[in-house]
Design a protein around this motif. Structure first.
Motif, mmCIF file in Angstrom:
data_model
loop_
_atom_site.group_PDB
_atom_site.id
_atom_site.type_symbol
_atom_site.label_atom_id
_atom_site.label_comp_id
_atom_site.label_asym_id
_atom_site.label_seq_id
_atom_site.Cartn_x
_atom_site.Cartn_y
_atom_site.Cartn_z
ATOM 1 N N ARG A 129 0.830 -1.200 0.000
ATOM 2 C CA ARG A 129 0.000 0.000 0.000
ATOM 3 C C ARG A 129 0.871 1.258 0.000
ATOM 4 O O ARG A 129 0.598 2.222 -0.730
ATOM 5 N N ALA A 130 1.933 1.252 0.815
ATOM 6 C CA ALA A 130 2.813 2.421 0.884
ATOM 7 C C ALA A 130 3.490 2.691 -0.452
ATOM 8 O O ALA A 130 3.670 3.846 -0.857
ATOM 9 N N GLU A 131 3.875 1.608 -1.153
ATOM 10 C CA GLU A 131 4.519 1.777 -2.455
ATOM 11 C C GLU A 131 3.554 2.375 -3.476
ATOM 12 O O GLU A 131 3.950 3.186 -4.317
ATOM 13 N N ILE A 132 2.296 1.982 -3.407
ATOM 14 C CA ILE A 132 1.293 2.550 -4.312
ATOM 15 C C ILE A 132 1.095 4.038 -4.008
ATOM 16 O O ILE A 132 1.069 4.885 -4.903
ATOM 17 N N GLN A 133 0.999 4.365 -2.720
ATOM 18 C CA GLN A 133 0.760 5.751 -2.325
ATOM 19 C C GLN A 133 1.927 6.658 -2.679
ATOM 20 O O GLN A 133 1.738 7.853 -2.914
ATOM 21 N N SER A 134 3.139 6.111 -2.699
ATOM 22 C CA SER A 134 4.321 6.919 -2.998
ATOM 23 C C SER A 134 4.764 6.796 -4.450
ATOM 24 O O SER A 134 5.844 7.263 -4.814
ATOM 25 N N SER A 135 3.942 6.150 -5.291
ATOM 26 C CA SER A 135 4.286 5.992 -6.702
ATOM 27 C C SER A 135 4.241 7.344 -7.414
ATOM 28 O O SER A 135 3.568 8.281 -6.973
#
Length: 227
Positions: free
Chosen positions: A64-70
């Motif tokens: 989820r964090a990787e998606i939000q920081s994409s």
């Protein structure tokens, strides 16, 4: 566990855990298996993550964090546009790796109330929406007096509702994509100022047209899934 070596070890553990989730169901993954692949002891895993569920939740949270920081999310204008960008990016991930995302979602929804209180995996979605809505409020995209907390709850409930329908194989990935965007548009439009509301209306119409162009075979398959 804050030294560079310890941070790197934690990353390695999460990387191996995510790789396992791409290949196996969460129920079949053991701490011993992860420890062996990560080249650490089982005791170390428990010292860092407290429990097996804690480790699996941390892995799901990293996704989820990787998606939000994409880039696609960070480069979107703050506020309502960023909410839609996050949803599009999330759904792209579901389309690319459906089996992995199904595993990740099953980890999150199976946790206890105590674990949710500690890790905030479901509540984290609402918190992200809330912060985005505060940015929308500052950008004068929202009608004055809009309750951002209430609206963030509505957005999170809509997203999780559609996600669970997909996880239960009641809808296809394509319908999941359409329904998630449609729900966000309908949830947001009553609370948005004219310019943003018009943009959402156009997005709503274009998404509905795209959904209507879904092949008849896809609808038949979906009906079979639901039955």
């Amino acid at each position: 566990y804050a030294s560079p070596a310890q941070v790197e070890r934690r990353k390695r553990i999460l990387k191996e855990t995510l790789a396992l989730l791409e290949e196996e169901a969460p129920a079949s993954i053991s701490m011993g298996q992860i420890a062996q692949l990560s080249d650490v002891s089982t005791k170390t895993l428990y010292n860092i993550f407290k429990s097996r569920n804690g480790l699996l939740l941390a892995a799901a949270g990293q996704t989820r964090a990787e998606i939000q920081s994409s880039e696609s999310v960070l480069n979107a204008p703050s506020g309502v546009s960023q909410i839609i960008a996050l949803t599009h990016t999330t759904l792209d991930t579901f389309a690319r790796s459906p089996e992995f995302m199904e595993s990740a979602i099953s980890v999150v929804v199976s946790i206890s109330a105590e674990e949710e209180a500690e890790y905030h995996r479901i509540g984290g979605t609402q918190q992200w929406f809330y912060e985005a809505l505060l940015a929308a409020e500052a950008n004068h995209e929202l009608v004055p007096g809009t309750d951002c907390s209430m609206l963030s709850q509505l957005l999170a409930a809509s997203q999780w509702g559609v996600t669970l329908m997909w996880q239960k194989k009641l809808i296809s990935v394509d319908t999941f994509r359409h329904q998630a965007i449609l729900k966000h548009c309908m949830d947001l439009m009553p609370f948005c100022q004219t310019g943003t509301k018009d943009w959402l209306q156009k997005l709503l119409v274009s998404t509905m047209k795209e959904a209507c162009n879904t092949t008849k075979a896809a609808w038949i398959d979906e009906t079979r899934m639901a039955s």
